[in-house]
Structure formats: structure tokens, C-alpha cells
Design a protein around this motif. Structure first.
Motif, PDB file in Angstrom:
ATOM      1  N   LYS A 180       0.824  -1.206   0.000  1.00 51.36           N
ATOM      2  CA  LYS A 180       0.000   0.000   0.000  1.00 51.36           C
ATOM      3  C   LYS A 180       0.857   1.255   0.000  1.00 51.36           C
ATOM      4  N   GLU A 183       2.273   1.747  -3.402  1.00 44.85           N
ATOM      5  CA  GLU A 183       1.206   2.191  -4.310  1.00 44.85           C
ATOM      6  C   GLU A 183       0.946   3.696  -4.149  1.00 44.85           C
ATOM      7  N   GLU A 186       3.886   5.537  -5.715  1.00 44.51           N
ATOM      8  CA  GLU A 186       3.989   5.404  -7.167  1.00 44.51           C
ATOM      9  C   GLU A 186       2.865   6.107  -7.918  1.00 44.51           C
ATOM     10  N   ASN A 187       1.665   6.161  -7.322  1.00 47.76           N
ATOM     11  CA  ASN A 187       0.571   6.834  -8.039  1.00 47.76           C
ATOM     12  C   ASN A 187       0.472   8.317  -7.698  1.00 47.76           C
ATOM     13  N   GLY A 188       1.402   8.801  -6.871  1.00 55.06           N
ATOM     14  CA  GLY A 188       1.490  10.228  -6.614  1.00 55.06           C
ATOM     15  C   GLY A 188       0.440  10.794  -5.681  1.00 55.06           C
ATOM     16  N   THR A 189      -0.239   9.935  -4.907  1.00 61.06           N
ATOM     17  CA  THR A 189      -1.280  10.443  -4.004  1.00 61.06           C
ATOM     18  C   THR A 189      -0.724  10.840  -2.638  1.00 61.06           C
TER      19      THR A 189
END
Length: 359
Positions: A180, A183, A186-189
Motif C-alpha cells: 500500500k 502504491e 507510485e501513483n502520486g497520491t
């Protein structure tokens, strides 16, 4: 192993900002390492090379028969024996490793007065997460900390309100929390810096997301050395804002027929019944269903307390994690109502050993 030890040695020097203190930035610190006859024995050599007194360390000889029991930084016996050694030698820190050293726990003095330490306390579970998070609150403000599902209500408040960090509570299992965190990064959130379970499994972005108890120890040792260098007090002072519940326990109930299929069926029935009671009659016990929970069923019980029902993925077990302000509060607001729910459902009562709950 020599390369690995060098990487940890350099990491400690970097954490202490050792340029000003040479190659022995831990000079003057007394640290007790308890490796439990497991793989973490070598960490004492690193601390010694950097100037620390580790002469009171214990169980550093690797021994696969584990004559003192399987090492576990949450085990009361291991905590007690490490605490006694810390008291005996007036240590600044105690470090406990599990079998393969991918988990660690710590012993810290509550009072620090002119080199005299007193009132040692364990630093593990929610406390460990809180202390490590104070490091990232300074080095990476506003970053994200991912924990497993059983962390406390007080920890979340501390991370968000006191440290201004983002707290993501995810599924139990170190691979889950690490996945998590990666993730999120990597997804920039978010700027995820750490993924950690309450058991002590901890992985950090700066260490390649490897769950490594020795690297966790690097961060704690580095913080201790910096704090001493700056004339600070006990590291426990830095988490004084963490709200902790006096009662914290996990009650494990076995499924009678030993089947994982039965475990799933019984758990689903019980979880649904608890959620229904929380929604319909929760006011009687002060129950509030946590709608954002991703695993099992989690219910807030007021005043920072909660309970969480979850099933094991690998064993025919259903566990009840509970935190509360007193034994009576837990008894009357959690244990007895949950028992009443079970006793109203014969299929659950017949299939689940509830004796641990009754006890």
C-alpha cells in the motif's frame, strides 16, 4: 554480511550526523542488545565499533534451538529480561530482535537525569510507530505513514493532529502495508515514508521498502544519539501526546472443527451481527461502527477505546482485539455484549470455542 554491516554502520553515522563526531558517534551511550539467540546478534558489533558500550548485551550467540524461547519483541519474558539488564547497567537503550531480526522492539528510560536513568518502559506497538513517525514529521513534513488495521485510535490522532502527518490504516500483514505504501508513492497520491505493523514489522522508503528490524534500530539509535548530543530528555517525552489505553488485549478463539471454511462462515455471521447491533443498538454500549475500516469489523467504544474482530487467513482462529480505559469498561462494553450476540446464534456458539472470551 560485511557489506550489509557497513551499510548499517554508515546509516547510523548519517543519522547522528557523525561528521562532527568522527567515526565513533555513539561514544558514551550504553546499549543492551537482546538478540534472543537469533540472527540479530551482529548488531551489537556495529554499535561497539561506533563507540557504544554493549558489554551488558545478552543472548548474542546464534542458536537455532532457542534455549531461552523463541525471541519476540512483544513477549513479556523477553521484555522483562531486557528491562532488568537495562536497570542493572543504567542503559540508555535496550534493543530486542525477533528470530530473523526483521522485527525489533525497545526499552527506554522514562527519566533521564545527568546520566542516571530510571523507570524503564517498553517501546513497541503503537508507541514504536509514534516515535518513528516523529522522525519523519521533521524530515518529511506532511508525509504518509501506512499501518496495519489494529493500530489504536489514539495513534491516529497523534499522527494526524500532533505531527500533521497522513495516516493510512490498511490490511494486517507486512506485505500488505508495504504494498500500500509503494502504491501511494507510485501513483502520486502521497509521500509515503514508512509502512509498519503493530507487531514491529517495519519498512521505510529510504531503505528500499525492506522490512528490517536492524534498520528500525538504526533510526531509534540515531534519534537517541542526536537527542543526547542536544541535551534532550527521554525519547518517551517526544510521544507524550500519544493517548494510550490502560487495557490492551487480543483474545483468540479457535474454530472447533479446525476448518478454514467454517472459520469464514462463523466470522461472517458474527461480524454481521456485531455491525447490525452497532447500527441498531450501539448507543447502549456507546458503539460506533468504523465505516472506513478495511478488515474485519471495527467498533469505537468511546473515549479512545475500540474493539476489532478479524479472522486469521491461515489458521482456524477468530481474534478480538480490544482497547479500553479499564477492565470493567472492556468487560461491560465489549466482552459481555459480544458474548450475548454469540449466545443468540447457536451456529456460532457451537462452532467457536468462546472460553477465552468468558475467561
Amino acid at each position: 554480511m560485511p557489506d550489509y554491516k557497513d551499510s548499517l554502520r554508515n546509516a547510523i553515522i548519517r543519522e547522528v550526523k557523525g561528521e562532527a563526531t568522527g567515526d565513533r558517534p555513539l561514544e558514551g551511550l550504553r546499549i543492551v542488545v537482546n538478540a534472543g539467540n537469533g540472527a540479530g546478534y551482529f548488531f551489537g558489533d556495529i554499535l561497539h565499533d561506533l563507540g557504544a558500550d554493549v558489554s551488558h548485551s545478552i543472548l548474542l550467540q546464534p542458536d537455532g534451538t532457542f534455549p531461552s524461547g523463541v525471541p519476540n519483541p512483544e513477549d513479556r519474558k523477553m521484555i522483562k529480561e531486557t528491562t532488568m539488564k537495562c536497570e542493572e547497567c543504567n542503559a540508555d537503550l535496550g534493543i530486542l530482535f525477533d528470530t530473523d531480526a526483521d522485527r525489533s522492539g525497545f526499552i527506554l528510560p522514562r527519566n533521564v537525569d545527568g546520566g542516571n536513568n530510571a523507570d524503564y518502559e517498553p517501546l513497541n506497538r503503537n508507541r514504536l510507530i509514534a516515535l518513528l513517525s516523529t522522525i519523519f514529521a521533521k524530515s518529511s513534513p506532511g508525509s504518509t505513514i501506512v499501518t496495519d488495521s489494529v493500530t489504536s485510535e489514539g495513534l491516529s490522532k497523534f499522527l494526524v493532529n500532533d505531527l500533521d502527518l497522513i495516516h493510512v490504516r490498511f490490511l494486517k500483514g507486512y506485505a500488505n502495508v508495504i504494498g500500500k505504501a509503494r502504491e501511494i508513492l507510485e501513483n502520486g497520491t502521497g509521500q509515503a515514508e514508512m509502512a509498519i505493523e503493530t507487531s514491529g514489522h517495519c519498512a521505510m522508503r529510504e531503505n528500499g521498502w525492506m522490512d528490517d528490524g536492524t534498520y528500525t534500530a538504526v533510526k531509534v539509535v540515531g534519534l537517541l544519539a542526536r537527542t543526547v548530543k542536544e541535551g534532550g530528555n527521554s525519547l518517551l517525552d517526544s510521544i507524550s501526546g500519544l493517548e494510550e489505553m490502560p487495557v490492551e488485549d487480543e483474545i483468540r478463539m479457535e474454530v472447533v472443527d479446525g476448518s478454514l471454511d467454517s472459520t469464514g462462515l462463523i466470522f461472517d455471521q458474527l461480524a454481521e451481527a456485531i455491525a447490525r447491533r452497532a447500527n441498531e443498538k450501539g448507543g447502549e454500549e456507546g458503539w460506533e461502527l468504523d465505516e472506513e475500516n478495511l478488515e474485519g469489523v471495527r467498533v469505537r467504544t468511546g473515549g479512545g477505546g475500540f474493539f476489532m474482530l478479524r479472522k486469521s487467513l491461515h489458521d482456524p482462529l477468530i481474534s478480538l482485539q480490544v482497547e479500553g480505559k479499564s477492565h470493567d469498561e472492556v468487560k461491560f462494553n465489549v466482552i459481555l455484549p459480544v458474548l450475548a450476540i454469540i449466545e443468540k446464534h447457536p451456529s456460532i456458539l457451537d462452532g467457536l470455542d468462546v472460553e477465552p472470551l468468558r475467561q
